[in-house]
Design a protein around this motif. Structure first.
Motif, PDB file in Angstrom:
ATOM      1  N   CYS A   2       0.828  -1.202   0.000  1.00 49.77           N
ATOM      2  CA  CYS A   2       0.000   0.000   0.000  1.00 49.77           C
ATOM      3  C   CYS A   2       0.861   1.250   0.000  1.00 49.77           C
ATOM      4  CB  CYS A   2      -0.884   0.027   1.244  1.00 49.77           C
ATOM      5  SG  CYS A   2      -2.122  -1.235   1.251  1.00 49.77           S
ATOM      6  N   VAL A   6      -2.678   5.911   0.996  1.00 48.08           N
ATOM      7  CA  VAL A   6      -3.816   5.043   1.318  1.00 48.08           C
ATOM      8  C   VAL A   6      -3.859   4.771   2.818  1.00 48.08           C
ATOM      9  CG1 VAL A   6      -4.801   2.753   0.970  1.00 48.08           C
ATOM     10  CG2 VAL A   6      -3.846   3.997  -0.964  1.00 48.08           C
ATOM     11  N   GLN A   9      -5.187   7.903   4.528  1.00 49.39           N
ATOM     12  CA  GLN A   9      -6.614   8.046   4.280  1.00 49.39           C
ATOM     13  C   GLN A   9      -7.420   7.075   5.132  1.00 49.39           C
ATOM     14  OE1 GLN A   9      -7.171   7.503   0.092  1.00 49.39           O
ATOM     15  NE2 GLN A   9      -6.597   9.624  -0.422  1.00 49.39           N
ATOM     16  N   THR A  10      -6.938   5.856   5.251  1.00 51.89           N
ATOM     17  CA  THR A  10      -7.621   4.857   6.074  1.00 51.89           C
ATOM     18  C   THR A  10      -7.655   5.293   7.527  1.00 51.89           C
ATOM     19  OG1 THR A  10      -6.873   3.131   4.555  1.00 51.89           O
ATOM     20  CG2 THR A  10      -7.632   2.429   6.747  1.00 51.89           C
TER      21      THR A  10
END
Length: 107
Positions: A2, A6, A9-10
């Protein structure tokens, strides 16, 4: 693998959902009266937690071998004394649980 974007954002959206989840009851009940069922749960939950901890504490009690249930009874007495002294269920529950776990490993 990843990307770092990402992952951030998670984490951000998970934190946002968690904040909303925690604030939701306050948003709902700040404008109106708390339901009777919720008041009942609020009053009865601490004794229920203590009852579950008592069952857990005494379920495997064996008086035939050392330490003869001493950690269990010492922790029970401490829970009762803490609750009489402080009248705070959280202090009683945490204090008794921590003491029981320590005594059950040491004795």
């Amino acid at each position: 693998m990843c990307s770092l974007n990402v992952v951030f954002q998670t984490i951000f959206f998970t934190a946002l959902i968690l904040i909303f989840y925690r604030a939701f009851p306050f948003l709902i009940f700040s404008k109106r009266e708390v339901p009777v069922a919720l008041k009942f749960v609020e009053k009865s939950l601490p004794p229920l937690i203590i009852a579950v901890l008592l069952v857990y504490c005494f379920k495997d009690l064996n008086f035939a071998e050392r330490p003869f249930g001493a950690p269990n009874f010492i922790a029970l007495i401490v829970v009762i004394l803490l609750h009489i002294w402080k009248k705070n269920s959280m202090i009683s529950i945490l204090g008794g649980t921590i003491l029981f776990m320590i005594l059950s490993r040491v004795m």
